[in-house]
Design an enzyme around this catalytic site. Structure first.
Site, PDB file in Angstrom:
ATOM      1  N   GLY A 170       0.843  -1.194   0.000  1.00  0.00           N
ATOM      2  CA  GLY A 170       0.000   0.000   0.000  1.00  0.00           C
ATOM      3  C   GLY A 170       0.874   1.237   0.000  1.00  0.00           C
ATOM      4  O   GLY A 170       2.106   1.152   0.119  1.00  0.00           O
ATOM      5  N   LEU A 171       0.237   2.374  -0.112  1.00  0.00           N
ATOM      6  CA  LEU A 171       0.962   3.643  -0.149  1.00  0.00           C
ATOM      7  C   LEU A 171       1.656   3.943   1.182  1.00  0.00           C
ATOM      8  O   LEU A 171       1.271   3.410   2.220  1.00  0.00           O
ATOM      9  CB  LEU A 171      -0.008   4.788  -0.472  1.00  0.00           C
ATOM     10  CG  LEU A 171      -0.692   4.759  -1.842  1.00  0.00           C
ATOM     11  CD1 LEU A 171      -1.729   5.872  -1.930  1.00  0.00           C
ATOM     12  CD2 LEU A 171       0.334   4.890  -2.963  1.00  0.00           C
ATOM     13  N   SER A 172       2.649   4.806   1.126  1.00  0.00           N
ATOM     14  CA  SER A 172       3.284   5.284   2.348  1.00  0.00           C
ATOM     15  C   SER A 172       2.228   6.005   3.183  1.00  0.00           C
ATOM     16  O   SER A 172       1.531   6.882   2.684  1.00  0.00           O
ATOM     17  CB  SER A 172       4.421   6.250   1.997  1.00  0.00           C
ATOM     18  OG  SER A 172       5.013   6.763   3.175  1.00  0.00           O
ATOM     19  N   GLY A 173       2.090   5.607   4.438  1.00  0.00           N
ATOM     20  CA  GLY A 173       1.099   6.227   5.309  1.00  0.00           C
ATOM     21  C   GLY A 173      -0.235   5.514   5.332  1.00  0.00           C
ATOM     22  O   GLY A 173      -1.156   5.935   6.040  1.00  0.00           O
ATOM     23  N   GLY A 207      -0.776   2.535   6.518  1.00  0.00           N
ATOM     24  CA  GLY A 207      -0.905   1.792   7.772  1.00  0.00           C
ATOM     25  C   GLY A 207      -0.289   0.407   7.748  1.00  0.00           C
ATOM     26  O   GLY A 207      -0.494  -0.382   8.676  1.00  0.00           O
ATOM     27  N   LYS A 208       0.485   0.100   6.722  1.00  0.00           N
ATOM     28  CA  LYS A 208       1.081  -1.239   6.576  1.00  0.00           C
ATOM     29  C   LYS A 208       1.896  -1.652   7.798  1.00  0.00           C
ATOM     30  O   LYS A 208       1.665  -2.708   8.379  1.00  0.00           O
ATOM     31  CB  LYS A 208       2.004  -1.286   5.346  1.00  0.00           C
ATOM     32  CG  LYS A 208       1.353  -0.986   4.024  1.00  0.00           C
ATOM     33  CD  LYS A 208       2.363  -1.033   2.889  1.00  0.00           C
ATOM     34  CE  LYS A 208       3.507  -0.059   3.048  1.00  0.00           C
ATOM     35  NZ  LYS A 208       3.092   1.357   3.139  1.00  0.00           N
ATOM     36  N   SER A 214       6.018  -1.805  -2.200  1.00  0.00           N
ATOM     37  CA  SER A 214       6.030  -2.710  -3.363  1.00  0.00           C
ATOM     38  C   SER A 214       4.993  -2.286  -4.403  1.00  0.00           C
ATOM     39  O   SER A 214       4.007  -2.989  -4.616  1.00  0.00           O
ATOM     40  CB  SER A 214       5.822  -4.165  -2.926  1.00  0.00           C
ATOM     41  OG  SER A 214       4.720  -4.324  -2.061  1.00  0.00           O
TER      42      SER A 214
END
Length: 198
Positions: free
Chosen positions: A33-36, A38-39, A107
């Site tokens: 997922g995108l930066s920020g 929540g991964k 990724s």
């Protein structure tokens, strides 16, 4: 190095033996997922919940890995690909060791994620798309990166001026705009129980 001089040395203890010893299956939970989005935060919560269930885990995080193992890589397209290749291979080793492995990496490219999937038998790669809009991630901006992009200090940032390819058919979608960390972690653990991985 001449690869003709390299021979694979089989052992007498297999992945199934390690899984039996641990009392649970092993697999790779791949948070993308995108930066920020929540991964990392969710992966931390999931690992804690699994630990409390007596599950052997290890968590690999994008930033953490770049401190040591991949410290030599830049954020060029080529190095980003190599970053995922290396962590895919490392993750495969952890899964072979019988450990339920959590990997949190932006990724952004489908091809890179599919490469990691190809390293593992069917059912052992669980793609978890941590969904949140660019706007939401920019508002959260936990590392101050979106602010740097806005100020022109950072180029080639995923979701802004570098592409993010949304997974077409991930095993799970976690929508962090609609549910909190605890709910997200519970959804993942429930999925693992349903699949009899834990």
């Amino acid at each position: 190095m001449n690869k003709k001089n390299i021979t694979w040395h089989e052992g007498k203890v297999m992945k199934a033996d390690r899984q039996h010893l641990n009392g649970h299956k092993s697999a790779l939970l791949w948070f993308t997922g995108l930066s920020g989005s929540g991964k990392s935060t969710i992966s931390v919560e999931v690992e804690k919940a699994l630990y409390e269930l007596g599950i052997h885990t290890y968590r690999l995080d994008g930033d953490n890995v770049r401190h040591r193992l991949n410290h030599d890589l830049t954020f060029s397209e080529e190095d980003r690909k190599e970053n995922i290749r290396r962590i895919g291979e490392v993750s495969k080793l952890f899964v072979d060791a019988g450990i339920l492995t959590l990997a949190a990496f932006i990724s952004p490219l489908k091809a890179d994620r599919e490469f990691v999937r190809s390293l593992l038998p069917k059912g052992e790669f669980i793609e978890i798309y941590v969904q949140a809009s660019v706007e939401t991630c920019a508002n959260r901006d936990p590392k101050g990166l979106y602010e740097k992009v806005k100020n022109g200090e950072l180029k080639g940032f995923t979701g802004i001026d570098s592409p993010y390819e949304i997974p077409a058919s991930p095993e799970m979608i976690i929508d962090t705009e609609k549910q909190n960390i605890e709910e997200s972690a519970r959804q993942i653990v429930d999925y693992l129980k349903m699949k009899r991985l834990v």
